[in-house]
Design an enzyme around this catalytic site. Structure first.
Site, PDB file in Angstrom:
ATOM      1  N   MET A  56      12.343  24.637   3.332  1.00 22.50           N
ATOM      2  CA  MET A  56      11.586  23.851   2.352  1.00 22.50           C
ATOM      3  C   MET A  56      12.510  22.987   1.487  1.00 22.50           C
ATOM      4  SD  MET A  56       8.947  25.135  -0.588  1.00 22.50           S
ATOM      5  CE  MET A  56       7.807  25.916   0.542  1.00 22.50           C
TER       6      MET A  56
ATOM      7  N   ARG B  48     -10.985  -0.029  14.465  1.00 21.49           N
ATOM      8  CA  ARG B  48     -10.648   0.792  13.320  1.00 21.49           C
ATOM      9  C   ARG B  48     -11.429   0.285  12.104  1.00 21.49           C
ATOM     10  NH1 ARG B  48      -4.520   1.125  10.945  1.00 21.49           N
ATOM     11  NH2 ARG B  48      -5.040  -1.019  10.413  1.00 21.49           N
TER      12      ARG B  48
ATOM     13  N   LYS C 105       0.848  -1.206   0.000  1.00 18.32           N
ATOM     14  CA  LYS C 105       0.000   0.000   0.000  1.00 18.32           C
ATOM     15  C   LYS C 105       0.886   1.260   0.000  1.00 18.32           C
ATOM     16  CE  LYS C 105      -0.288  -0.252   5.038  1.00 18.32           C
ATOM     17  NZ  LYS C 105      -1.044  -0.837   6.167  1.00 18.32           N
TER      18      LYS C 105
ATOM     19  N   TYR D 194      16.296  30.160   9.401  1.00 17.82           N
ATOM     20  CA  TYR D 194      15.075  30.868   9.811  1.00 17.82           C
ATOM     21  C   TYR D 194      14.931  30.891  11.318  1.00 17.82           C
ATOM     22  CZ  TYR D 194      13.134  30.792   5.064  1.00 17.82           C
ATOM     23  OH  TYR D 194      12.901  30.990   3.737  1.00 17.82           O
TER      24      TYR D 194
HETATM   25  C1  LIG Z   1      -0.272  -1.874   6.771  1.00 18.49           C
HETATM   26  C2  LIG Z   1      -0.856  -3.164   7.232  1.00 18.49           C
HETATM   27  C3  LIG Z   1      -0.061  -4.309   7.397  1.00 18.49           C
HETATM   28  C4  LIG Z   1       1.454  -4.278   7.291  1.00 18.49           C
HETATM   29  O1  LIG Z   1       1.976  -3.752   8.471  1.00 18.49           O
HETATM   30  P1  LIG Z   1       3.552  -3.609   8.757  1.00 18.49           P
HETATM   31  O2  LIG Z   1       3.571  -3.103  10.151  1.00 18.49           O
HETATM   32  O3  LIG Z   1       4.067  -2.627   7.772  1.00 18.49           O
HETATM   33  O4  LIG Z   1       4.159  -4.950   8.597  1.00 18.49           O
HETATM   34  C5  LIG Z   1      -0.684  -5.500   7.700  1.00 18.49           C
HETATM   35  N1  LIG Z   1      -2.023  -5.573   7.860  1.00 18.49           N
HETATM   36  C6  LIG Z   1      -2.822  -4.481   7.740  1.00 18.49           C
HETATM   37  C7  LIG Z   1      -4.284  -4.621   7.953  1.00 18.49           C
HETATM   38  C8  LIG Z   1      -2.266  -3.251   7.430  1.00 18.49           C
HETATM   39  O5  LIG Z   1      -3.059  -2.177   7.343  1.00 18.49           O
END
Ligand SMILES: *Cc1c(COP(=O)(O)O)cnc(C)c1O
Length: 348
Positions: A292, A129, A37, A244
């Site tokens: 930046m 969640r 992802k 800055y």
């Molecule tokens: C992102 C995610 C993972 C992977 O998690 P890591 O901590 O990067 O290994 C696994 N399961 C779900 C549901 C996730 O959202």
């Protein structure tokens, strides 16, 4: 060789493949999916996913339907699962692109029941969640999911009581779905206990070289390195402020180097007066605020002459993404997913 960018982000794809093999060995009999992802945590899903496929991975997780459709143009035959699930009007896209939803709500299960495509049921065992509740899951006992999955809230804290709470709920889940494979562990869970492996593990961060064993030596190979070049050197002989807000005062005579990396490149502003870089193998502090497009580093401690154009390690052998994250008060995941788009990217 002339390049137009002073900063190079190098992504070691063979290290990603090796990390997949390490996870496969760690998982023993469990299948090893890859979580890609957010563009493979910022590293480039189009480059990373084929390498994982060639290393033996047959199941990939992304967050959104858009990510899944983009990944389908790179992976022809592998299974792609969409963590955010199936929404109204999306069934045809899932079918056309041969995608598998992770069903999170009773509505998503309902949409799927009329669709005749494979799916994963996500049951919430304590994250609050995503996922249906255990009670809701009971009514789907006969539905024929590919996997039942749940997610741990505290897999990075082995002694957290939440882990035992979730394990008790997972035992109930197993009773509800005795014939369906189960998936629980992310990267941390994979290293926490083999009791958590079940049938499928879902690592992300460990593939990309972040440490899945907090407080212990990182068993994974480094994937990301980021190297820039000194753009300008200032010699200071009277007390001077830097950057800055004049937030840093150079008290003694010395040298300040300006490096063309800033918060627009994902070098978090929180690293002002806190981050470190490495020059000629030596760790040096970031001084003053992060701009930046620029940071300043104090190079007085480097022996021998340092010149404009000399290399500065931002991430790599001397500074890991986990360490930089610690300096910024965040996690390695955020460092990787924010890596900027202005760097020259090199895949090896
Ligand atoms: C992102 C995610 C993972 C992977 O998690 P890591 O901590 O990067 O290994 C696994 N399961 C779900 C549901 C996730 O959202």
């Amino acid at each position: 060789m002339t390049t137009t960018s002073d900063t190079t982000l190098t992504i070691d794809l063979s290290a990603v493949a090796e990390n997949y093999r390490i996870l496969t060995a760690q998982a023993k009999k469990a299948q090893v999916a890859a979580v890609v992802k957010a563009d493979a945590y910022g590293l480039g899903a189009a480059q990373v996913a084929p390498v994982l496929r060639d290393a033996g991975c047959g199941l990939f997780f992304v967050a959104t339907l858009d990510e899944a459709i983009a990944l389908r143009s790179v992976l022809t035959n592998e299974t792609i699962a969409v963590l955010h699930g199936l929404q109204t009007g999306q069934v045809e896209l899932f079918r056309t692109h041969k995608l598998m939803p992770v069903l999170n709500t009773p509505l998503q299960v309902h949409l799927w029941q009329e669709a005749d495509i494979p799916a994963i049921l996500h049951v919430d065992t304590g994250m609050n969640r995503l996922g249906v509740s255990l009670t809701e899951a009971e009514q789907y006992r006969k539905s024929g999911f590919r996997f039942i999955m749940t997610h741990l809230a505290c897999a990075d804290e082995p002694s957290h009581p939440k882990n035992q709470e979730q394990l008790a709920a997972i035992k109930q889940l197993q009773k509800l779905f005795p014939d369906t494979p189960i998936s629980v562990a992310n990267s941390y869970g994979t290293f926490l206990s083999s009791d958590l492996h079940y049938d499928l593990i879902r690592p992300g961060m460990a593939l990309y070289g972040l440490n899945p064993q907090p407080g212990k030596k990182n068993p994974m190979n480094t994937v990301v390195s980021l190297t820039s070049k000194i753009l300008q050197i200032h010699t200071v002989d009277s007390p001077q402020t830097v950057g800055y807000g004049a937030s840093y005062m150079v008290e003694r005579p010395g040298k300040i180097a300006t490096v063309p990396v800033g918060y627009a490149d994902g070098y978090l502003r929180a690293l002002g007066n806190r981050g470190t870089c490495a020059v000629k193998g030596k760790i040096v502090p970031v001084i003053g605020r992060v701009s930046m497009d620029l940071i300043s580093i104090d190079i007085r401690s480097i022996e021998g002459e340092v010149r404009e154009g000399d290399a500065v390690e931002i991430l790599g052998q001397h500074i890991t993404a986990d360490e930089l994250a610690e300096c910024a008060g965040t996690i390695g995941y955020e460092i990787l997913t924010r890596l900027g788009r202005r760097y020259r990217r090199v895949y090896i």
